[in-house]
Design a protein around this motif. Sequence first.
Motif, short mmCIF file in Angstrom:
data_model
loop_
_atom_site.label_atom_id
_atom_site.label_comp_id
_atom_site.label_asym_id
_atom_site.label_seq_id
_atom_site.Cartn_x
_atom_site.Cartn_y
_atom_site.Cartn_z
N ARG A 175 0.83 -1.22 0.00
CA ARG A 175 0.00 0.00 0.00
C ARG A 175 0.86 1.26 0.00
O ARG A 175 0.34 2.37 0.12
N GLY A 176 2.16 1.08 -0.10
CA GLY A 176 3.07 2.23 -0.12
C GLY A 176 3.24 2.89 1.22
O GLY A 176 3.66 4.06 1.30
N GLU A 177 2.93 2.18 2.30
CA GLU A 177 3.03 2.75 3.64
C GLU A 177 4.43 2.54 4.20
O GLU A 177 5.01 1.47 4.07
N GLN A 178 4.99 3.56 4.82
CA GLN A 178 6.33 3.47 5.38
C GLN A 178 6.43 4.29 6.66
O GLN A 178 5.80 5.35 6.78
N ILE A 179 7.21 3.79 7.60
CA ILE A 179 7.44 4.52 8.84
C ILE A 179 8.14 5.85 8.52
O ILE A 179 9.12 5.87 7.77
N ASP A 180 7.64 6.94 9.07
CA ASP A 180 8.34 8.23 8.97
C ASP A 180 9.36 8.24 10.09
O ASP A 180 9.15 8.80 11.17
N LEU A 181 10.49 7.57 9.84
CA LEU A 181 11.45 7.31 10.89
C LEU A 181 12.06 8.57 11.51
O LEU A 181 12.13 8.67 12.74
N PRO A 182 12.51 9.54 10.71
CA PRO A 182 13.08 10.75 11.35
C PRO A 182 12.10 11.42 12.30
O PRO A 182 12.47 11.82 13.41
N ALA A 183 10.85 11.55 11.88
CA ALA A 183 9.85 12.20 12.74
C ALA A 183 9.57 11.35 13.98
O ALA A 183 9.41 11.88 15.08
N LEU A 184 9.51 10.02 13.80
CA LEU A 184 9.23 9.13 14.92
C LEU A 184 10.33 9.21 15.97
O LEU A 184 10.07 9.35 17.17
N LEU A 185 11.59 9.13 15.52
CA LEU A 185 12.70 9.16 16.46
C LEU A 185 12.87 10.53 17.09
O LEU A 185 13.20 10.65 18.28
N ASP A 186 12.62 11.56 16.31
CA ASP A 186 12.81 12.92 16.81
C ASP A 186 11.76 13.30 17.85
O ASP A 186 11.99 14.19 18.67
N GLY A 187 10.63 12.58 17.84
CA GLY A 187 9.55 12.95 18.74
C GLY A 187 9.47 12.13 20.01
O GLY A 187 8.46 12.22 20.73
N GLN A 188 10.50 11.36 20.32
CA GLN A 188 10.45 10.49 21.50
C GLN A 188 10.88 11.23 22.76
O GLN A 188 11.78 12.09 22.72
N PRO A 189 10.27 10.89 23.90
CA PRO A 189 10.65 11.54 25.16
C PRO A 189 12.04 11.09 25.62
O PRO A 189 12.53 10.02 25.24
N LEU A 190 12.65 11.90 26.44
CA LEU A 190 13.96 11.59 27.00
C LEU A 190 13.89 10.26 27.77
O LEU A 190 12.94 10.01 28.51
N GLY A 191 14.88 9.42 27.58
CA GLY A 191 14.91 8.13 28.26
C GLY A 191 14.35 6.98 27.44
O GLY A 191 14.26 5.85 27.93
N THR A 192 13.96 7.26 26.18
CA THR A 192 13.46 6.20 25.29
C THR A 192 14.61 5.37 24.75
O THR A 192 15.67 5.90 24.42
N HIS A 193 14.39 4.05 24.64
CA HIS A 193 15.32 3.16 23.95
C HIS A 193 14.61 2.60 22.72
O HIS A 193 13.41 2.31 22.78
N VAL A 194 15.35 2.47 21.63
CA VAL A 194 14.77 1.93 20.40
C VAL A 194 15.37 0.55 20.13
O VAL A 194 16.56 0.31 20.37
N TYR A 195 14.53 -0.36 19.65
CA TYR A 195 14.92 -1.74 19.34
C TYR A 195 14.46 -2.04 17.92
O TYR A 195 13.31 -1.75 17.57
N VAL A 196 15.31 -2.65 17.11
CA VAL A 196 14.92 -2.96 15.74
C VAL A 196 15.34 -4.39 15.40
O VAL A 196 16.43 -4.84 15.74
#
Length: 321
Positions: A175-196
């Motif tokens: 469907r052409g859907e993709q994570i807007d990764l820069p916006a997602l990462l930039d909008g996380q609160p302090l203390g967030t950890h990301v796992y991929v």
Amino acid sequence: MSAGAAKIPVRVAEVTPVNELVTRFRFVCRDGGLMPTFSGGAHTVVEMNDRDRVRRNPYSIMSDPGDREGYSISIRRDDNGRGGSLFMHRQVRPGMEMVISNPVNLFALDLRARKHLLLAGGIGITPFLAQIKQLSAMNGNFELHYSVRTASLGSYADELVANYRPRVHLYHDDRGEQIDLPALLDGQPLGTHVYVCGPKGMIAWVRKTATALGWPREAVHHEEFLAPASGKPFEVMLARSNKTIQVGEHQSLLEAIEAAGVEAPYLCRGGACGQCETDVLEYEGTFLHKDHWLTPAQCASGTKIMPCVSRFEGKTLVLDR
């Protein structure tokens, strides 16, 4: 006998098709006892007696860490792979006796994090299924973003949406859907950890984007078990064992060492844990390093090799094994 994690004799309790590519397998102890404890993100190495060879492949445990009655894994069939997934899909049946390793966790949740941002692609959802159950039990703050090729191939997507809405977000490639990764990462609160966890390209994309946005390295976690690559056969001298072995076209160096009856440590068999790191005593040729463990300097030095995934092309290779 290779010195991997301790072994568990198990019986296959269930074999359940999930979709056209993925099948779920559940293992229970043969003696009826409880399985060893594990935490979300752990994997087990499954031994497969496939005709004249033993295959050992790592798979993430996807079941609830609070459930010690058994372990569940999900395996995507790879028709062009080395044969492990095909063995599991075509030959494993309920009631079959197998051997798996004790769980090992190279992708554990950092419980110091104030929020856990989980990014999955395809079959990379499996470690997150256990992590989400663990986080839910402890009222942990998490958010899942899950990319799938199509809705029909979105393993466990409906279950995740039903149980954890609105913290689950789905993206469909068709469907052409993709994570807007820069916006997602930039909008996380302090203390967030990301796992991929997912395809190689997705992991690289997340790590590169996080680095560019200034995320601390210790707050970005990834898991990728590499499959040993096929290649030209080569000969290896094992100095301590005083054995010369042949590594076949579709055989890993680690598998060849094991087939020769030489002890070789491992935990992941996918180039990530460092347990099988081996010293090179002498060589004349070229290393084909495929692991995540050795540094660029170590690779260039010609003094180390990870036999689980790396290969060699040349005249002479002598290992301290």
